[in-house]
Design an enzyme around this catalytic site. Structure first.
Site, PDB file in Angstrom:
ATOM      1  N   ASP A 246      -0.256   0.747  -5.353  1.00 48.93           N
ATOM      2  CA  ASP A 246      -0.585  -0.556  -4.795  1.00 48.93           C
ATOM      3  C   ASP A 246       0.393  -0.781  -3.638  1.00 48.93           C
ATOM      4  OD1 ASP A 246      -1.520  -3.295  -4.628  1.00 48.93           O
ATOM      5  OD2 ASP A 246       0.340  -3.847  -5.651  1.00 48.93           O
ATOM      6  N   VAL A 247       0.095  -1.718  -2.776  1.00 51.76           N
ATOM      7  CA  VAL A 247       0.967  -1.946  -1.615  1.00 51.76           C
ATOM      8  C   VAL A 247       1.757  -3.249  -1.741  1.00 51.76           C
ATOM      9  CG1 VAL A 247       1.055  -2.256   0.893  1.00 51.76           C
ATOM     10  CG2 VAL A 247      -0.488  -0.556  -0.103  1.00 51.76           C
ATOM     11  N   ASP A 248       1.066  -4.382  -1.790  1.00 59.21           N
ATOM     12  CA  ASP A 248       1.761  -5.672  -1.828  1.00 59.21           C
ATOM     13  C   ASP A 248       2.586  -5.815  -3.103  1.00 59.21           C
ATOM     14  OD1 ASP A 248       0.500  -6.217   0.540  1.00 59.21           O
ATOM     15  OD2 ASP A 248      -1.030  -7.509  -0.343  1.00 59.21           O
TER      16      ASP A 248
ATOM     17  N   MET B  13      -3.542 -12.191  -9.059  1.00 55.29           N
ATOM     18  CA  MET B  13      -2.733 -11.097  -9.573  1.00 55.29           C
ATOM     19  C   MET B  13      -2.610 -11.156 -11.088  1.00 55.29           C
ATOM     20  SD  MET B  13      -1.982  -9.135  -7.079  1.00 55.29           S
ATOM     21  CE  MET B  13      -3.641  -9.513  -6.551  1.00 55.29           C
ATOM     22  N   GLY B  14      -2.704 -12.346 -11.639  1.00 58.76           N
ATOM     23  CA  GLY B  14      -2.631 -12.484 -13.085  1.00 58.76           C
ATOM     24  C   GLY B  14      -3.942 -12.208 -13.772  1.00 58.76           C
TER      25      GLY B  14
ATOM     26  N   SER C  89      -5.121  -0.644  -1.814  1.00 57.45           N
ATOM     27  CA  SER C  89      -4.668  -2.026  -1.700  1.00 57.45           C
ATOM     28  C   SER C  89      -5.815  -3.013  -1.563  1.00 57.45           C
ATOM     29  CB  SER C  89      -3.748  -2.153  -0.471  1.00 57.45           C
ATOM     30  OG  SER C  89      -3.394  -3.501  -0.249  1.00 57.45           O
ATOM     31  N   GLY C  90      -5.615  -4.175  -2.172  1.00 57.28           N
ATOM     32  CA  GLY C  90      -6.527  -5.283  -1.941  1.00 57.28           C
ATOM     33  C   GLY C  90      -6.167  -6.045  -0.682  1.00 57.28           C
ATOM     34  N   GLY C  91      -5.105  -5.576  -0.001  1.00 52.82           N
ATOM     35  CA  GLY C  91      -4.706  -6.178   1.266  1.00 52.82           C
ATOM     36  C   GLY C  91      -5.546  -5.653   2.409  1.00 52.82           C
TER      37      GLY C  91
ATOM     38  N   ASP D 132       1.826  -3.622  -9.486  1.00 52.14           N
ATOM     39  CA  ASP D 132       2.391  -4.807 -10.136  1.00 52.14           C
ATOM     40  C   ASP D 132       1.356  -5.761 -10.709  1.00 52.14           C
ATOM     41  OD1 ASP D 132       2.198  -7.431  -8.033  1.00 52.14           O
ATOM     42  OD2 ASP D 132       1.865  -5.459  -7.176  1.00 52.14           O
TER      43      ASP D 132
ATOM     44  N   THR E  15      -5.226  -5.806 -11.062  1.00 54.69           N
ATOM     45  CA  THR E  15      -6.166  -4.859 -10.462  1.00 54.69           C
ATOM     46  C   THR E  15      -5.634  -3.430 -10.521  1.00 54.69           C
ATOM     47  OG1 THR E  15      -5.264  -5.218  -8.234  1.00 54.69           O
ATOM     48  CG2 THR E  15      -7.130  -6.596  -8.906  1.00 54.69           C
TER      49      THR E  15
END
Length: 250
Positions: free
Chosen positions: A45-47, A77-78, A134-136, A204, A207
């Site tokens: 993941d990235v963020d 995120m939760g 990433s979702g970014g 973190d 997802t």
């Protein structure tokens, strides 16, 4: 999962095989560490994992709507709402222009997590393929990838759309990372198209956790922010890149 038959031969089972084998026993930290050492691909993941920030939150601050968007990010995120819903709502509030995205990257470039560059270097020295899922946003994630020597064809992220005048026009909803479960679909595709046998997902958020299976192991990362759900559910939860790097040397 790892089992030790009577002849002493160690056998590895993927998360999906493990779920068919037993519905109660999850892979232990020891087993995940063993899979990490033989992985042929590692997906990050990235963020809040590769970088310290949540990219969409930083973009929201830059555009003057930081507080409202940060709360939405926390819910996403939760795992409290679907990722696609959260992404749609946050972007509708931010309305980022092409110019704002470009200026954010120049004026406030993402900060790499301590030890991340060394971890990626160690993996690549072991001939492990490293991916960013990433979702970014692709325009930001590709900037991060360049800094840690990850090729752009190993980057999977969402893509913003703009009108000819540069105003926000939405995002590409066909990208797998635009939806919950998308990271798992990317990993499944990587296994199918590139032939990877052992894939590890590190991240973190919810997802990232849900990407195992098809990932063979999940490592929860709390080096920048600790999400209680991930800490409780991840069988191996780390708070620094150095913990993972050290295991590669075992």
């Amino acid at each position: 999962m790892i089992t030790y038959p009577e002849n002493g031969t160690m056998k590895f089972f993927t998360c999906s095989t493990q779920q068919r084998y037993t519905s109660t026993k999850m892979a232990t930290a020891v087993e995940i560490k063993a899979i990490m050492r033989i992985a042929d691909a590692v997906c990050f993941d990235v963020d809040s994992t590769v970088i310290k920030e949540e990219g969409i939150d930083e973009l929201a601050k830059f555009c003057g709507v930081g507080d409202a968007v940060a709360e939405m990010t926390q819910n996403a995120m939760g795992g409290n709402i679907s990722f696609k819903t959260a992404l749609t709502e946050r972007l509708a509030l931010i309305q980022p222009s092409r110019d704002q995205v470009n200026r954010l990257i120049i004026d406030q470039p993402p900060c790499l997590t301590e030890g991340m560059m060394d971890l990626v270097d160690r993996l690549q020295q072991r001939n492990v393929q490293v991916f960013l899922i990433s979702g970014g946003f692709h325009s930001i994630v590709e900037h991060v990838a360049a800094r840690i020597n990850i090729p752009l064809n190993n980057v999977y992220a969402n893509k913003l759309k703009f009108h000819l005048n540069g105003d926000y026009a939405g995002f590409d909803e066909t990208q797998p990372t635009a939806e919950s479960g998308g990271k798992g679909r990317v990993i499944g595709l990587l296994k199918k198209e590139r032939g990877f046998k052992k894939v590890v997902m590190i991240g973190d958020g919810a997802t990232d956790l849900e990407a195992c299976p098809p990932a063979d192991a999940f490592i929860g990362f709390g080096g920048n922010i600790i999400r209680q759900q991930i800490k409780e559910k991840a069988k191996w939860f780390v708070t620094s890149c150095q913990e993972i790097t050290a295991e590669l040397e075992q």
